[in-house]
Design a protein around this motif. Structure first.
Motif, PDB file in Angstrom:
ATOM      1  N   CYS A 262       0.842  -1.212   0.000  1.00 58.21           N
ATOM      2  CA  CYS A 262       0.000   0.000   0.000  1.00 58.21           C
ATOM      3  C   CYS A 262       0.875   1.259   0.000  1.00 58.21           C
ATOM      4  O   CYS A 262       0.589   2.228  -0.702  1.00 58.21           O
ATOM      5  CB  CYS A 262      -0.924  -0.006   1.210  1.00 58.21           C
ATOM      6  SG  CYS A 262      -2.015   1.432   1.322  1.00 58.21           S
ATOM      7  N   ASN A 265       2.113   2.109  -3.406  1.00 59.47           N
ATOM      8  CA  ASN A 265       1.094   2.371  -4.421  1.00 59.47           C
ATOM      9  C   ASN A 265       0.618   3.811  -4.265  1.00 59.47           C
ATOM     10  O   ASN A 265       0.064   4.180  -3.227  1.00 59.47           O
ATOM     11  CB  ASN A 265      -0.080   1.396  -4.227  1.00 59.47           C
ATOM     12  CG  ASN A 265      -1.158   1.571  -5.275  1.00 59.47           C
ATOM     13  OD1 ASN A 265      -1.713   2.658  -5.425  1.00 59.47           O
ATOM     14  ND2 ASN A 265      -1.482   0.491  -5.972  1.00 59.47           N
ATOM     15  N   CYS A 268      -3.109   4.163  -3.120  1.00 61.96           N
ATOM     16  CA  CYS A 268      -3.336   3.699  -1.747  1.00 61.96           C
ATOM     17  C   CYS A 268      -2.669   4.632  -0.749  1.00 61.96           C
ATOM     18  O   CYS A 268      -3.262   5.015   0.268  1.00 61.96           O
ATOM     19  CB  CYS A 268      -2.795   2.278  -1.589  1.00 61.96           C
ATOM     20  SG  CYS A 268      -3.216   1.483  -0.017  1.00 61.96           S
ATOM     21  N   SER A 276       1.782   2.533   6.664  1.00 62.78           N
ATOM     22  CA  SER A 276       0.554   1.751   6.836  1.00 62.78           C
ATOM     23  C   SER A 276       0.670   0.750   7.978  1.00 62.78           C
ATOM     24  O   SER A 276      -0.305   0.497   8.698  1.00 62.78           O
ATOM     25  CB  SER A 276       0.202   1.027   5.535  1.00 62.78           C
ATOM     26  OG  SER A 276      -0.107   1.941   4.509  1.00 62.78           O
ATOM     27  N   GLN A 320      -6.712  -5.694  -1.313  1.00 57.66           N
ATOM     28  CA  GLN A 320      -6.985  -4.311  -1.706  1.00 57.66           C
ATOM     29  C   GLN A 320      -8.235  -3.778  -1.009  1.00 57.66           C
ATOM     30  O   GLN A 320      -8.270  -2.637  -0.538  1.00 57.66           O
ATOM     31  CB  GLN A 320      -7.160  -4.218  -3.219  1.00 57.66           C
ATOM     32  CG  GLN A 320      -7.457  -2.809  -3.729  1.00 57.66           C
ATOM     33  CD  GLN A 320      -6.317  -1.837  -3.476  1.00 57.66           C
ATOM     34  OE1 GLN A 320      -5.189  -2.105  -3.880  1.00 57.66           O
ATOM     35  NE2 GLN A 320      -6.601  -0.735  -2.800  1.00 57.66           N
ATOM     36  N   THR A 323      -7.230  -2.927   2.555  1.00 60.40           N
ATOM     37  CA  THR A 323      -6.479  -1.677   2.709  1.00 60.40           C
ATOM     38  C   THR A 323      -7.378  -0.463   2.477  1.00 60.40           C
ATOM     39  O   THR A 323      -7.211   0.579   3.127  1.00 60.40           O
ATOM     40  CB  THR A 323      -5.258  -1.624   1.775  1.00 60.40           C
ATOM     41  OG1 THR A 323      -5.665  -1.835   0.419  1.00 60.40           O
ATOM     42  CG2 THR A 323      -4.230  -2.678   2.168  1.00 60.40           C
ATOM     43  N   ASP A 324      -8.354  -0.589   1.580  1.00 65.12           N
ATOM     44  CA  ASP A 324      -9.318   0.498   1.393  1.00 65.12           C
ATOM     45  C   ASP A 324     -10.110   0.732   2.676  1.00 65.12           C
ATOM     46  O   ASP A 324     -10.310   1.889   3.104  1.00 65.12           O
ATOM     47  CB  ASP A 324     -10.280   0.170   0.250  1.00 65.12           C
ATOM     48  CG  ASP A 324      -9.618   0.215  -1.124  1.00 65.12           C
ATOM     49  OD1 ASP A 324      -8.508   0.781  -1.232  1.00 65.12           O
ATOM     50  OD2 ASP A 324     -10.216  -0.325  -2.081  1.00 65.12           O
ATOM     51  N   ASN A 327      -7.839   2.303   5.309  1.00 65.24           N
ATOM     52  CA  ASN A 327      -7.634   3.727   5.027  1.00 65.24           C
ATOM     53  C   ASN A 327      -8.864   4.555   5.397  1.00 65.24           C
ATOM     54  O   ASN A 327      -8.747   5.658   5.949  1.00 65.24           O
ATOM     55  CB  ASN A 327      -7.287   3.922   3.552  1.00 65.24           C
ATOM     56  CG  ASN A 327      -5.887   3.453   3.227  1.00 65.24           C
ATOM     57  OD1 ASN A 327      -5.046   3.344   4.102  1.00 65.24           O
ATOM     58  ND2 ASN A 327      -5.651   3.173   1.952  1.00 65.24           N
TER      59      ASN A 327
END
Length: 502
Positions: A262, A265, A268, A276, A320, A323-324, A327
């Motif tokens: 992340c 990216n 991200c 992170s 993914q 991590t979304d 966040n």
């Protein structure tokens, strides 16, 4: 891929007669029961297949004893049969027939043209003497970890013993049959089917637990194997709780890799700039002290965060999504973590949690015959403490601890697991991702390392960087093309180790 519908077969139901296969043996061995379209048999996930049911010995060492019905799905070659390709799915506890149509739809035309394609409901699931105890499983709340006191460990031992007994009671199955669910028994059902199908050899593909299944078959019948594919590899030489430690460490390592990815990216990282991993740790501590309840949702605490992470590590797309959600939570929106970590869990028709334990608790000699499971529990927890499992960000170390108290754990004779394969008479392909939390890469590395290059039929490995648990059939030509070629020709890539990237 082009799919040609299977013609409806006219089945001769006279004793010992059928469209395909060898003559039925004497009544003290396997017997043919029926063949019908799988849709008529109730296997909606195998509507293109024909379902063949055999009556097989519950204990193959005593063929004159009790028999169970076990069902195999076969999609016959569209042209002249050149071989038989068998897929063993994961778990243990999954229905192979439930995914047969979807898997076979992606097979190349050469496989569909020249191979009988076979999926199966392993004994204990689906159409094969299903073993279920969903009410018992989903109401069970036994808990233990390395910090548990002796009294808490005693309480867990009592609860776990009751869980196993209640599971068999709900299923209506005699606990004395517990050893009959072992993989070593189940693979003999496949051998019976091979005889019925009148196939000299089988090309075997196993995914996850299925690698345990196909390796066990190959160890018992090496002369009946045309080729072996293991994807998401279980190393049969690794015993419990060593595998549990590897799995716990692997799951935590994938979380670390996911959060590090992340940060590299731009999209991200732009959503929640910073470190992170440090953000995850800080949020974990914060939620432990002060859970948050999003509008219309359930409380999100540190257990919710771990559950959300743990359920998302098996696949890059799910990583993914996690991590979304992480966040979003870092900026005050906890709906995503609530959905991932507090989502509903319950029984599904394509998987039996009871069978998971019935197989897993027999395949490993978790307690020596006549031993004390409570003493072994201390040994397991000591091993977990020494490995620091409770200090990991994620840990699945305790998943099989109930096996210590499962029916038959102290009365089943100890048996030797198949020895590592070094020079098999058949070609082998080993497939794994380096970020596989369920069957960590170390297992595939060990299995491949034991193969002696140049000593017999060729072998090869494919490793996918940042890939999912089970890598074949997801549309990556770097993986799928050499595997398809192996199935149809038995030839491995010229390069012994292939590295692919997600």
């Amino acid at each position: 891929m082009r799919i040609r519908p299977v013609l409806v077969l006219v089945v001769l139901l006279l004793a010992g007669c059928r469209i395909d296969g060898t003559a039925s043996p004497a009544p003290d061995g396997w017997e043919f029961v029926s063949e019908q379209p799988c849709a008529d048999a109730g296997a909606d996930g195998a509507s293109d297949f024909s379902c063949v049911t055999l009556s097989v010995p519950v204990d193959h060492a005593q063929p004159a004893g009790e028999h169970w019905d076990v069902t195999f799905g076969v999609l016959r070659a569209e042209g002249e049969r050149k071989g038989v390709y068998v897929t063993a799915t994961g778990g243990p506890g999954s229905s192979g027939l439930d995914v047969a149509d979807s898997y076979a739809a992606a097979f190349p035309d050469d496989v569909r043209q020249g191979f009988d394609v076979v999926f199966l409901d392993q004994r204990g699931i689906g159409l094969s003497q299903e073993l279920r105890c969903d009410d018992t499983y989903y109401s069970y709340s036994g808990f233990v970890d390395t910090s548990s006191t002796p009294a808490e460990r005693d309480a867990f031992a009592d609860a776990s013993t009751g869980f196993g007994e209640d599971c068999f009671a709900e299923a209506g199955v005699d606990p004395a049959t517990a050893p009959r669910y072992a993989t070593a028994q189940a693979v003999e059902d496949l051998e019976d089917f091979r005889q019925w199908l009148d196939a000299p050899e089988l090309t075997l593909y196993g995914e996850s637990y299925g690698t345990q299944y196909v390796q066990t078959y190959a160890a018992a019948h090496p002369d009946r194997v045309a080729g072996l594919l293991v994807d998401g590899v279980v190393d049969l030489a690794t015993d419990q709780p060593e595998f549990a430690v590897e799995q716990a460490q692997g799951q935590s390592d994938v979380l670390v890799a996911t959060l590090a990815r992340c940060d590299t990216n731009p999209v991200c990282a732009a959503v929640a700039p910073g470190d992170s991993l440090a953000d995850y740790d800080a949020l974990l501590a914060r939620l432990a002290a002060d859970p948050v309840t999003p509008p219309g949702g359930d409380p999100v605490d540190d257990y919710t965060l771990r559950a959300a992470a743990g359920s998302s590590m098996g696949d890059p797309y799910a990583r993914q999504e996690f991590t979304d959600a992480l966040n979003d939570a870092l900026v005050g929106d906890f709906a995503g973590l609530d959905a991932l970590g507090n989502g509903g869990y319950g029984p599904t028709s394509d998987f039996s949690d009871a069978l998971y334990y019935a197989v897993e608790c027999q395949d490993y000699d978790v307690v020596p015959e006549g031993g004390d499971p409570r003493a072994v529990l201390d040994d397991w927890l000591d091993a977990g403490a020494a490995a620091g499992v409770d200090q990991l960000r994620l840990s699945s170390f305790y998943g099989d601890v109930d096996c210590l108290f499962w029916p038959g754990s102290t009365t089943t004779p100890d048996f030797a697991r198949p020895a590592p394969v070094t020079d098999p008479p058949y070609p082998v392909m080993v497939l794994n991702a380096d970020t596989d939390p369920a069957t960590p890469f170390v297992g595939a590395r060990s299995v491949f390392r034991d193969l002696v290059p140049g000593a017999g039929p060729a072998d090869a490995a494919i490793v996918q960087l940042y890939g999912p648990h089970v890598i074949y059939g997801r549309g990556d030509p770097c993986i799928d093309e050499p595997v398809d070629a192996f199935i149809t020709t038995g030839q491995v890539p010229a390069q012994r180790v292939t590295i692919c990237t997600w």
